[in-house]
Motif scaffolding. Structure first.
Motif, mmCIF file in Angstrom:
data_model
loop_
_atom_site.group_PDB
_atom_site.id
_atom_site.type_symbol
_atom_site.label_atom_id
_atom_site.label_comp_id
_atom_site.label_asym_id
_atom_site.label_seq_id
_atom_site.Cartn_x
_atom_site.Cartn_y
_atom_site.Cartn_z
ATOM 1 N N GLN A 37 0.824 -1.209 0.000
ATOM 2 C CA GLN A 37 0.000 0.000 0.000
ATOM 3 C C GLN A 37 0.866 1.272 0.000
ATOM 4 O O GLN A 37 0.721 2.167 0.831
ATOM 5 C CB GLN A 37 -0.956 -0.002 1.205
ATOM 6 N N ILE A 38 1.772 1.306 -1.001
ATOM 7 C CA ILE A 38 2.666 2.463 -1.144
ATOM 8 C C ILE A 38 1.879 3.633 -1.725
ATOM 9 O O ILE A 38 1.234 3.489 -2.769
ATOM 10 C CB ILE A 38 3.860 2.117 -2.057
ATOM 11 N N PRO A 39 1.893 4.807 -1.103
ATOM 12 C CA PRO A 39 1.173 5.971 -1.656
ATOM 13 C C PRO A 39 1.690 6.336 -3.053
ATOM 14 O O PRO A 39 2.894 6.226 -3.334
ATOM 15 C CB PRO A 39 1.490 7.087 -0.653
ATOM 16 N N LEU A 40 0.769 6.788 -3.893
ATOM 17 C CA LEU A 40 1.143 7.134 -5.264
ATOM 18 C C LEU A 40 2.214 8.218 -5.316
ATOM 19 O O LEU A 40 3.040 8.232 -6.225
ATOM 20 C CB LEU A 40 -0.102 7.600 -6.043
ATOM 21 N N ARG A 41 2.209 9.115 -4.335
ATOM 22 C CA ARG A 41 3.195 10.209 -4.365
ATOM 23 C C ARG A 41 4.623 9.709 -4.248
ATOM 24 O O ARG A 41 5.580 10.425 -4.541
ATOM 25 C CB ARG A 41 2.893 11.209 -3.240
ATOM 26 N N TRP A 42 4.788 8.453 -3.788
ATOM 27 C CA TRP A 42 6.132 7.898 -3.630
ATOM 28 C C TRP A 42 6.685 7.295 -4.937
ATOM 29 O O TRP A 42 7.892 7.048 -5.035
ATOM 30 C CB TRP A 42 6.126 6.820 -2.531
ATOM 31 N N LEU A 43 5.838 7.043 -5.897
ATOM 32 C CA LEU A 43 6.296 6.324 -7.090
ATOM 33 C C LEU A 43 7.425 7.039 -7.831
ATOM 34 O O LEU A 43 8.408 6.393 -8.226
ATOM 35 C CB LEU A 43 5.110 6.053 -8.026
ATOM 36 N N ASP B 37 14.711 4.459 -1.219
ATOM 37 C CA ASP B 37 14.012 3.482 -0.391
ATOM 38 C C ASP B 37 12.753 4.141 0.189
ATOM 39 O O ASP B 37 12.734 5.354 0.442
ATOM 40 C CB ASP B 37 14.910 3.015 0.757
ATOM 41 N N PHE B 38 11.725 3.337 0.410
ATOM 42 C CA PHE B 38 10.512 3.860 1.045
ATOM 43 C C PHE B 38 10.751 3.982 2.551
ATOM 44 O O PHE B 38 11.173 3.026 3.204
ATOM 45 C CB PHE B 38 9.325 2.930 0.781
ATOM 46 N N ASN B 39 10.471 5.164 3.084
ATOM 47 C CA ASN B 39 10.699 5.409 4.515
ATOM 48 C C ASN B 39 9.681 6.439 4.988
ATOM 49 O O ASN B 39 9.852 7.643 4.800
ATOM 50 C CB ASN B 39 12.128 5.905 4.738
ATOM 51 N N GLU B 40 8.591 5.933 5.601
ATOM 52 C CA GLU B 40 7.527 6.838 6.025
ATOM 53 C C GLU B 40 6.713 6.187 7.143
ATOM 54 O O GLU B 40 6.431 4.982 7.111
ATOM 55 C CB GLU B 40 6.616 7.185 4.837
ATOM 56 N N ASP B 41 6.331 7.000 8.130
ATOM 57 C CA ASP B 41 5.477 6.543 9.233
ATOM 58 C C ASP B 41 6.045 5.290 9.916
ATOM 59 O O ASP B 41 5.314 4.348 10.261
ATOM 60 C CB ASP B 41 4.053 6.257 8.744
ATOM 61 N N GLY B 42 7.354 5.270 10.078
ATOM 62 C CA GLY B 42 7.980 4.149 10.771
ATOM 63 C C GLY B 42 8.169 2.900 9.929
ATOM 64 O O GLY B 42 8.684 1.894 10.421
ATOM 65 N N ARG B 43 7.769 2.964 8.672
ATOM 66 C CA ARG B 43 7.956 1.803 7.786
ATOM 67 C C ARG B 43 9.158 2.058 6.885
ATOM 68 O O ARG B 43 9.292 3.141 6.313
ATOM 69 C CB ARG B 43 6.721 1.568 6.918
ATOM 70 N N ILE C 192 11.075 0.151 3.594
ATOM 71 C CA ILE C 192 11.084 -0.937 2.605
ATOM 72 C C ILE C 192 12.134 -0.578 1.561
ATOM 73 O O ILE C 192 12.121 0.521 1.000
ATOM 74 C CB ILE C 192 9.708 -1.119 1.931
ATOM 75 N N SER C 193 13.049 -1.496 1.298
ATOM 76 C CA SER C 193 14.130 -1.209 0.359
ATOM 77 C C SER C 193 13.591 -1.012 -1.055
ATOM 78 O O SER C 193 12.557 -1.573 -1.434
ATOM 79 C CB SER C 193 15.150 -2.348 0.363
ATOM 80 N N ASN C 194 14.305 -0.205 -1.801
ATOM 81 C CA ASN C 194 13.903 0.075 -3.179
ATOM 82 C C ASN C 194 13.843 -1.199 -4.016
ATOM 83 O O ASN C 194 12.946 -1.370 -4.848
ATOM 84 C CB ASN C 194 14.874 1.083 -3.811
ATOM 85 N N GLU C 195 14.787 -2.111 -3.793
ATOM 86 C CA GLU C 195 14.833 -3.347 -4.576
ATOM 87 C C GLU C 195 13.586 -4.196 -4.371
ATOM 88 O O GLU C 195 13.201 -4.971 -5.250
ATOM 89 C CB GLU C 195 16.077 -4.161 -4.205
ATOM 90 N N GLU C 196 12.941 -4.042 -3.233
ATOM 91 C CA GLU C 196 11.716 -4.787 -2.939
ATOM 92 C C GLU C 196 10.530 -4.239 -3.732
ATOM 93 O O GLU C 196 9.603 -4.966 -4.073
ATOM 94 C CB GLU C 196 11.424 -4.714 -1.439
ATOM 95 N N LEU C 197 10.572 -2.941 -4.052
ATOM 96 C CA LEU C 197 9.407 -2.272 -4.644
ATOM 97 C C LEU C 197 9.562 -1.960 -6.123
ATOM 98 O O LEU C 197 8.609 -1.527 -6.768
ATOM 99 C CB LEU C 197 9.131 -0.964 -3.890
ATOM 100 N N THR C 198 10.748 -2.151 -6.662
ATOM 101 C CA THR C 198 10.983 -1.812 -8.064
ATOM 102 C C THR C 198 11.711 -2.943 -8.775
ATOM 103 O O THR C 198 12.209 -3.884 -8.152
ATOM 104 C CB THR C 198 11.832 -0.523 -8.193
ATOM 105 N N LEU C 199 11.785 -2.790 -10.093
ATOM 106 C CA LEU C 199 12.515 -3.721 -10.942
ATOM 107 C C LEU C 199 13.661 -2.972 -11.610
ATOM 108 O O LEU C 199 13.581 -1.752 -11.814
ATOM 109 C CB LEU C 199 11.584 -4.316 -12.001
ATOM 110 N N PRO C 200 14.740 -3.681 -11.970
ATOM 111 C CA PRO C 200 15.855 -2.989 -12.624
ATOM 112 C C PRO C 200 15.422 -2.323 -13.926
ATOM 113 O O PRO C 200 14.552 -2.842 -14.637
ATOM 114 C CB PRO C 200 16.859 -4.125 -12.897
ATOM 115 N N PRO C 201 16.007 -1.173 -14.257
ATOM 116 C CA PRO C 201 15.666 -0.505 -15.514
ATOM 117 C C PRO C 201 16.288 -1.242 -16.691
ATOM 118 O O PRO C 201 17.260 -1.998 -16.521
ATOM 119 C CB PRO C 201 16.296 0.879 -15.354
ATOM 120 N N PRO C 202 15.747 -1.041 -17.894
ATOM 121 C CA PRO C 202 16.421 -1.612 -19.065
ATOM 122 C C PRO C 202 17.796 -0.976 -19.221
ATOM 123 O O PRO C 202 17.987 0.195 -18.857
ATOM 124 C CB PRO C 202 15.492 -1.233 -20.222
#
Length: 302
Positions: A169-175, A183-189, A191-201
Motif C-alpha cells: 500500500q505504497i502511496p502514489l506520491r512515492w512512485l 528506499d521507502f521510509n515513512e510513518d515508521g515503515r 522498505i528497500s527500493n529493490e523490494e518495490l521496483t525492478l531494474p531498468p532496461p
C-alpha cells in the motif's frame, strides 16, 4: 528508448554507382541526429524517408570533402522548405569560417539560424546533452583534426513493481521517488527500493569512428559499446598504405572491437578500388565474429 542507425553512405573519398560518401542517421526516441554529411546525403535521406525537418543536430567528424560536401546543399534545401527551428552543427571551428561566406551568398535571410559548436579534436568531452542522451567526442588519428562520436543513453529510471507496491500500500506520491532509486521510509515503515521496483532496461550506446588509422588509444573510450562503426578503408594486404594515409583495415577495425568488448561491429568507409565487400567481412570475422557491412539503406537496431 532504443537506438537505431541507418547508413546513408559507406564509401570513402570517391563515390561509386552503388556507394555514397559517409553519412548516417541515428534515431533516438523519435529524434534524428545526422552524422557526417557527404555529397548525396539529401537524396539518401529522401530514399530512406527521413523527414528533413526532424534533423536538428548534425555532427561532422572532420573537414574532408567526403564527410562535409553535402552540408551546404542540405542547409539550402532546409531554407527552401521554410524551416524556422535552429540547426545545430558540431564540428571543427574552421567549418564556421568556411560555411559562413557560402551562406551569406546563397542563403541570405534564411528563416532559421545555423548554430555552430566548435569541437576540440584532442580531448574527449561531452558536446551535447539532453534529458535522455549525451554525445561524447572520441579523438582519432587522421591527416587532419578528426573526432568520432559516442552516443549513449543516460541511465534509465527503475521500474515500479506494481504487485509489491499494491501489497505494501505504497502511496502514489512515492512512485516518482522509487523510480529514482529511493528506499521507502515513512510513518515508521522502511522498505528497500529493490523490494518495490525492478531494474531498468540497460542504457544503449553507439560509437562512430571514421576516419582514423589503427590506434589502441580509443579502446578505453569504446569499452562495452553496444554498436561500433569503425572505418575499414582497406584490406590487410594494403596495411602499409592504410598507415600511410591514416586509415584502417578491416582486421584492424575488428581488433579494436575485440579489445573494447563491443556488442557489434559495422565496417565502412570502403576504398573505391573494392567492388566486392565480402572479403572485408571475412577478414573482420576472423578476429571478431559479430561484424557486419554498413551498406546503404541498412538499418541496425541497438
Amino acid at each position: 528508448m532504443g537506438l537505431s542507425v541507418t547508413i546513408l553512405g559507406s564509401n570513402s573519398a570517391l563515390p561509386t554507382s552503388e556507394r555514397n560518401p559517409t553519412a548516417q542517421v541515428l534515431r533516438a526516441s523519435g529524434r534524428f541526429f545526422l552524422i557526417d554529411c557527404g555529397e548525396g546525403t539529401q537524396l539518401q535521406l529522401r530514399r530512406n524517408r527521413v523527414h528533413f525537418g526532424r534533423i536538428h543536430h548534425i555532427f561532422i567528424s572532420h573537414l574532408h570533402g567526403d564527410h562535409v560536401f553535402g552540408l551546404p546543399g542540405l542547409i539550402s534545401s532546409l531554407a527552401l522548405l521554410g524551416r524556422t527551428a535552429d540547426l545545430h552543427v558540431y564540428a571543427m571551428a574552421d567549418l564556421e569560417k568556411l560555411l559562413n561566406p557560402w551562406l551569406d551568398y546563397f542563403c541570405k535571410n534564411m528563416p532559421f539560424v545555423v548554430v555552430f559548436h566548435a569541437v576540440e579534436p584532442d580531448v574527449s568531452k561531452v558536446i551535447y546533452e539532453d534529458e535522455l542522451l549525451e554525445v561524447v567526442t572520441i579523438p582519432l588519428e587522421h591527416r587532419i583534426p578528426t573526432v568520432g562520436f559516442l552516443f549513449r543513453e543516460k541511465p534509465k529510471e527503475r521500474k515500479i513493481n506494481k504487485g509489491k507496491c499494491d501489497f505494501y500500500q505504497i502511496p502514489l506520491r512515492w512512485l516518482p521517488r522509487l523510480k529514482k532509486g529511493e528506499d521507502f521510509n515513512e510513518d515508521g515503515r522502511f522498505i528497500s527500493n529493490e523490494e518495490l521496483t525492478l531494474p531498468p532496461p540497460p542504457a544503449k550506446s553507439y560509437a562512430f569512428c571514421s576516419d582514423t588509422r589503427y590506434s589502441e588509444k580509443i579502446v578505453s573510450l569504446l569499452q562495452n559499446v553496444d554498436l561500433l562503426y569503425h572505418e575499414s578503408t582497406f584490406l590487410t594486404d594494403q596495411e602499409e598504405l592504410a598507415a600511410k594515409t591514416f586509415h584502417s583495415t578491416a582486421r584492424q577495425a575488428a581488433s579494436i572491437a575485440h579489445q573494447a568488448n563491443v556488442g557489434k561491429l559495422l565496417l565502412g568507409h570502403f576504398s573505391s578500388r573494392y567492388r566486392d565487400l565480402e572479403p572485408f567481412l571475412e577478414e573482420a570475422r576472423a578476429v571478431f565474429d559479430n561484424a557486419w557491412i554498413a551498406t546503404e539503406g541498412s538499418t541496425f537496431e541497438i
